[in-house]
Every structure is written in C-alpha cells, then in structure tokens.
Write an enzyme that holds these catalytic residues in place. Structure first.
Site, PDB file in Angstrom:
ATOM      1  N   LYS A  79     -22.211  10.382  -2.696  1.00 55.82           N
ATOM      2  CA  LYS A  79     -21.843  11.712  -3.197  1.00 55.82           C
ATOM      3  C   LYS A  79     -21.417  11.727  -4.668  1.00 55.82           C
ATOM      4  CE  LYS A  79     -17.132  11.427  -1.256  1.00 55.82           C
ATOM      5  NZ  LYS A  79     -16.203  12.084  -0.315  1.00 55.82           N
ATOM      6  N   TYR A 100       0.833  -1.195   0.000  1.00 56.26           N
ATOM      7  CA  TYR A 100       0.000   0.000   0.000  1.00 56.26           C
ATOM      8  C   TYR A 100       0.875   1.255   0.000  1.00 56.26           C
ATOM      9  CZ  TYR A 100      -4.251  -2.653   1.288  1.00 56.26           C
ATOM     10  OH  TYR A 100      -5.318  -3.512   1.311  1.00 56.26           O
ATOM     11  N   PRO A 159     -16.357  -1.991   2.272  1.00 54.72           N
ATOM     12  CA  PRO A 159     -17.720  -1.921   2.795  1.00 54.72           C
ATOM     13  C   PRO A 159     -18.511  -0.748   2.231  1.00 54.72           C
ATOM     14  CG  PRO A 159     -16.183  -1.106   4.436  1.00 54.72           C
ATOM     15  CD  PRO A 159     -15.354  -1.690   3.329  1.00 54.72           C
ATOM     16  N   GLY A 166     -16.140   3.922  -1.940  1.00 53.66           N
ATOM     17  CA  GLY A 166     -16.709   5.258  -1.781  1.00 53.66           C
ATOM     18  C   GLY A 166     -18.059   5.465  -2.417  1.00 53.66           C
ATOM     19  N   LEU A 167     -18.500   4.548  -3.288  1.00 48.89           N
ATOM     20  CA  LEU A 167     -19.779   4.747  -3.970  1.00 48.89           C
ATOM     21  C   LEU A 167     -20.941   4.821  -2.983  1.00 48.89           C
ATOM     22  CD1 LEU A 167     -19.525   2.434  -7.114  1.00 48.89           C
ATOM     23  CD2 LEU A 167     -19.008   4.878  -6.904  1.00 48.89           C
TER      24      LEU A 167
END
Length: 325
Positions: free
Chosen positions: A213, A56, A204, A208-209
C-alpha cells in the site's frame, strides 16, 4: 490455522503469531481498547503465540502491559515470548546487564507487567552481544526457578547465535526475514534446522512494505519508519524495496493477497518458522491469521524469487488462489 512443533521446546504453536511492538504507540498512537481488541482478534483467529519485549512501547513496557491485560482469562491457552536487554536503551539510560541478578531483575519486571507467573520463552534482546555468559547464567537460574520455560536470542548474526548456543541450550531464535530480506536462507536458518532451534520471524512484512500500500511518494511519520527518510542511503533502499514490491503486484493484485502471500513465503521455509507480524486493529490481526491456513510449495516460492527480481515469472507462475487462499 496450521500448528507446528516449536523446535525442542515441546510447544505446539500457530504458524502465524502476533508481534506486539505495533500496539505500544511507537508505530502511531493506539488506544487501550483497540490494542486489547486486536490481541483478542488474533487469538480468536487461531493465533496462540504472542511476542513482546520489555522496551516496546511509549512509555517503555506498554506493549507488555497491554498484552497482559488482553490475555486475562486465556493465559493457559497461549505462549508468551518476551525479550530483555533493551530497557532504557531508547532513552540513553539502559539498565546494565552486568550480572545474572540484573537479568533476573528485568525478567521479574516482565512477569509483573505481563500479569503472569511464567514466560514461555525469554530472549536476549542484544543482537550484537560479544559475550552472552551473563544472560546464559541468568536465564538458567530463571528456568530452574520456573519463571521461564525456554530461552534464546533475537539476532541476525550467525556468529552471535553460535556463541549463545555454546552449551546447546539455545532453544529459540528470533530473526528478521522476508521476501525483501532473504539473507537468513543461506546460513543461519540451516544452522537452526540442524540444531533443532525454533525460529520466529520478525519483519515478515518488512515493516509493512509488503502490504503493497506504499509508494515512493509515501512519507512515514511514525517513530520507527520515519528514520528511512533521514539518510540518503536509507531512502534509496526504501525506493528500491518499493519497486520490488510493485513487481509482486502481478501475482498478488490486492493488499490482502499480498500480505497473505508474503507471510506464507516465510512460514513455508523447511525450518518451519513462526511469523510474528504486528497489527494495529482487529481486522488487520484477522487478515494476518489467514496466512496460517496453508503453505506455499517449493515451486511457488521459487517463482516469487523471480518475480521480486522482475525476471521470467508471470502472474500464472504462482496461482493467486494457492498463495493467498
């Protein structure tokens, strides 16, 4: 914050953890100070489990480095989960995982970046691995030496999980699961429940969907989600998912309520998972943590299913106060 038993590990963990992929610059640049403040905000709001991985960050390892810095002074109060199997993969030059010694080599590098003498859970980061024997041998050696306390795998494939659990030593599974991806409910989550395997939920909020927003006009520019626009099939799937999220707005009219409701959906599964949403600001980390204060009932979860498919559920079917707190 609700705390729960983490499978057979003996750990007592927060229902909401924190994923640190987002603080490594792959989701857009973020400075050191903001990254550290975001981790501390999660901790101050009850989060005691933090997920990271060797690969990451830009450069690789940055998320581990920042997490290690932020946990200075509170290491004994938290659980760290890291993953090996992805170092160099993005650059096309992965370290070969062809011996237990190479597994140990990568694990020791993780320990160094995280500034810790032990990692609570180490996961295999090769979700399609056919023969996990090298990892299993390496992880067992690391466990015997006290460098890791438990181990498992990050995969969405039940057959891969079964291979990794061939000796009944897999203690943790990390899996993609959300209101937009309910496939794990059919087989893999029941398998974990049957075998006492702790479950961590990545994605989860569906990258971000499920914050509510975004619209079909949104063009993502970060290195992760920009891939959705490069192929017609991926773009069509994105637009379909955004339409489903629009249905949810009849239940969760604000973005904060949407986030809370989506997170509570996954942590309310009977296997008692820990959700690990990412965050890029202290405020976002605090909002995520709110979801860990209560669970959804079976009826509320079922009505969210109906709402996602735009069937007979209405805004009265799932009380917003119960779902969003």
């Amino acid at each position: 914050m609700l705390y729960r038993n983490f499978g057979r590990t003996g750990f007592k963990v927060s229902a909401i953890g924190m994923g640190t992929w987002n603080i490594g610059n792959q989701w857009g640049n973020i400075d050191d100070g903001t990254a550290l403040a975001t981790i501390r905000s999660a901790f101050e709001n009850g989060v005691n489990l933090f997920d990271t991985a060797e690969g990451y960050g830009i450069p690789p390892g940055l998320s581990e480095i920042r997490l290690g810095q932020a946990l200075t002074g509170i290491r004994q109060q938290v659980y760290i989960v890291s993953k090996i199997g992805s170092w160099g993969r993005r650059e096309g030059n992965p370290i070969p995982k062809d011996s237990p010694e190479n597994i140990r080599l990568c694990a020791h590098a993780c320990l160094y970046r995280l500034r810790t003498d032990w990692i609570d859970v180490m996961l295999c980061h090769e979700g399609s691995i056919e023969d996990p024997s090298i990892y299993l041998e390496g992880f067992e050696m690391l466990k015997e030496q006290g460098h890791i306390r438990a181990y498992g795998i990050s995969t969405n494939d039940l057959e891969v999980l079964k291979k990794f659990n061939v000796n009944n030593t897999c203690q943790v599974l990390e899996i993609d699961y959300s209101l937009l991806n309910r496939k794990p409910e059919s087989e893999i989550l029941p398998y974990c429940q049957e075998h006492g395997i702790a479950v961590m939920i990545r994605g989860p909020l569906a990258k971000g969907l499920l914050s509510g927003k975004y619209s079909t006009d949104t063009v993502f520019t970060d290195t992760i989600r920009s891939k959705w626009h490069k192929k017609e099939k991926a773009q069509q799937k994105l637009e379909k998912n955004i339409a489903k999220v629009e249905n949810l707005k009849t239940v969760f009219p604000s973005q904060q309520e949407m986030v809370t409701g989506a997170l509570r959906y996954v942590i309310s599964h009977p296997v008692q998972p820990v959700a690990i949403p990412g965050a890029k600001s202290p405020e976002q980390a605090a909002i995520n943590a709110i979801a860990g204060e209560k669970l959804l009932s079976v009826e509320e979860r079922e009505n969210l299913h109906k709402c996602m498919e735009n069937t007979s559920a209405s805004s009265d079917s799932v009380p917003v106060t119960a779902a969003a707190g």
